[in-house]
Write an enzyme that holds these catalytic residues in place. Structure first.
Site, PDB file in Angstrom:
ATOM      1  N   HIS A  39     -13.427  38.699 -11.823  1.00  0.00           N
ATOM      2  CA  HIS A  39     -13.690  40.009 -11.468  1.00  0.00           C
ATOM      3  C   HIS A  39     -13.018  41.087 -12.336  1.00  0.00           C
ATOM      4  CE1 HIS A  39     -15.468  42.336  -7.906  1.00  0.00           C
ATOM      5  NE2 HIS A  39     -15.690  43.175  -9.167  1.00  0.00           N
ATOM      6  N   LYS A  68     -18.758  37.070  -8.070  1.00  0.00           N
ATOM      7  CA  LYS A  68     -17.487  37.125  -8.773  1.00  0.00           C
ATOM      8  C   LYS A  68     -16.314  36.360  -7.950  1.00  0.00           C
ATOM      9  CE  LYS A  68     -19.583  41.412 -10.393  1.00  0.00           C
ATOM     10  NZ  LYS A  68     -20.516  41.496  -9.119  1.00  0.00           N
ATOM     11  N   TYR A 116     -16.963  42.014  -2.322  1.00  0.00           N
ATOM     12  CA  TYR A 116     -17.864  43.122  -1.429  1.00  0.00           C
ATOM     13  C   TYR A 116     -18.109  42.531   0.008  1.00  0.00           C
ATOM     14  CZ  TYR A 116     -19.321  44.079  -6.416  1.00  0.00           C
ATOM     15  OH  TYR A 116     -19.372  44.437  -7.592  1.00  0.00           O
ATOM     16  N   ASP A 124     -26.697  41.245  -8.199  1.00  0.00           N
ATOM     17  CA  ASP A 124     -25.457  41.026  -8.316  1.00  0.00           C
ATOM     18  C   ASP A 124     -24.520  41.301  -7.301  1.00  0.00           C
ATOM     19  OD1 ASP A 124     -23.403  41.279 -11.029  1.00  0.00           O
ATOM     20  OD2 ASP A 124     -22.760  42.650  -9.269  1.00  0.00           O
TER      21      ASP A 124
END
Length: 276
Positions: A108, A75, A50, A45
């Site tokens: 998200h 996401k 990120y 994930d």
């Protein structure tokens, strides 16, 4: 070790236990994800926000694991929500991951102040139809956000990924989503170290009774409730321990004791007011 597979409302399956890469430094991501894959994780994930999709992609490519044995989630970041910006965002994520499709694509955060998530969801349906993502879902959506999506589009997300841990069990939101056929995923399933979860007597007693770690107890608690989760660690030893949770089962009394830890303790942002 066989990880249970959860069937989603679109007929696809997802490994119930995976590995998350939130707050893993991009330069370290390839090494850490490689460790996770070697241990046996097949569900990864990540997210555009990120900043480590490239590292995930390099680890996947180098692993030699057939694509159909992997489950990859990413996401859409909040600033990229919208009818014109969603598709390019997924295309960028796919390029970074080195994939022609992801297995699950999530909005998200709802960002109700932007009021773009319904328009974004309509593009998600198109992307799924074109095979760029097998399943589509949401993250951090509350009941009104979920209801509006269903009312205005007629489509039900496959999952809702939410903050979920023993002190913030989200029973009402989970029950509402699952009543619609939405499976619950937990982010921060171990409380992100923001309270003394592992020192709680209910957790400690269960760990001692089964000869396991407190973290293993909490992961097992999630699994036995049918929740999908992906704990994160940068330590190979802890990654392995987090994956070794299928040789014991919590009793009804132990589960009830952990259920009793719920006190509405949110440690992350509130989706109704978050504006990042």
């Amino acid at each position: 070790m066989t990880v249970p597979q959860i069937t989603l409302n679109d007929g696809h399956t997802i490994p119930q236990l995976g590995f998350g890469v939130f707050q893993i430094d991009p330069p370290e991501t390839e090494r850490i994800v490689t460790d996770a894959l070697e241990i046996g994780y097949r569900h990864i994930d990540t997210a555009a926000a990120y900043g480590n999709e490239e590292g995930v992609g390099r680890a996947l490519a180098a692993s030699g694991i057939p694509r159909d044995q992997l489950f990859v989630t990413t996401k859409l970041w909040n600033a990229e929500q919208g009818a014109e910006t969603t598709r390019p965002a997924l295309e960028r994520s796919l390029a970074k991951l080195g994939l022609d499709h992801v297995d699950l694509y999530l909005i998200h955060w709802p960002r109700p102040d932007l009021d773009r998530y319904v328009a974004t969801w309509r593009v998600f349906e198109q992307l799924q139809g074109e095979g760029l993502t097998r399943s589509i879902g949401v993250s951090n959506f509350h009941r009104p956000h979920l209801q509006r999506l269903v009312d205005e589009t007629g489509a039900v997300p496959a999952v809702n990924q939410i903050e979920l841990h023993p002190a913030f069990a989200q029973h009402e939101l989970r029950a509402f989503g699952e009543g619609l056929g939405i499976r619950t995923e937990a982010w921060g399933p171990l409380g992100q170290g923001k309270y003394d979860l592992f020192g709680d007597p209910a957790i400690v007693r269960a760990a001692q009774a089964h000869g396991v770690t407190p973290a293993q107890v909490v992961i097992r608690w999630h699994l036995q409730q049918g929740v999908i989760l992906f704990p994160k660690s940068v330590s190979r030893e802890r990654m392995a321990a987090n994956f070794d949770v299928f040789g014991f089962e919590l009793t009804d009394a132990e589960t009830a004791a952990i259920d009793g830890l719920d006190r509405g303790l949110r440690v992350g942002a509130d989706p109704d007011t978050a504006t990042f």
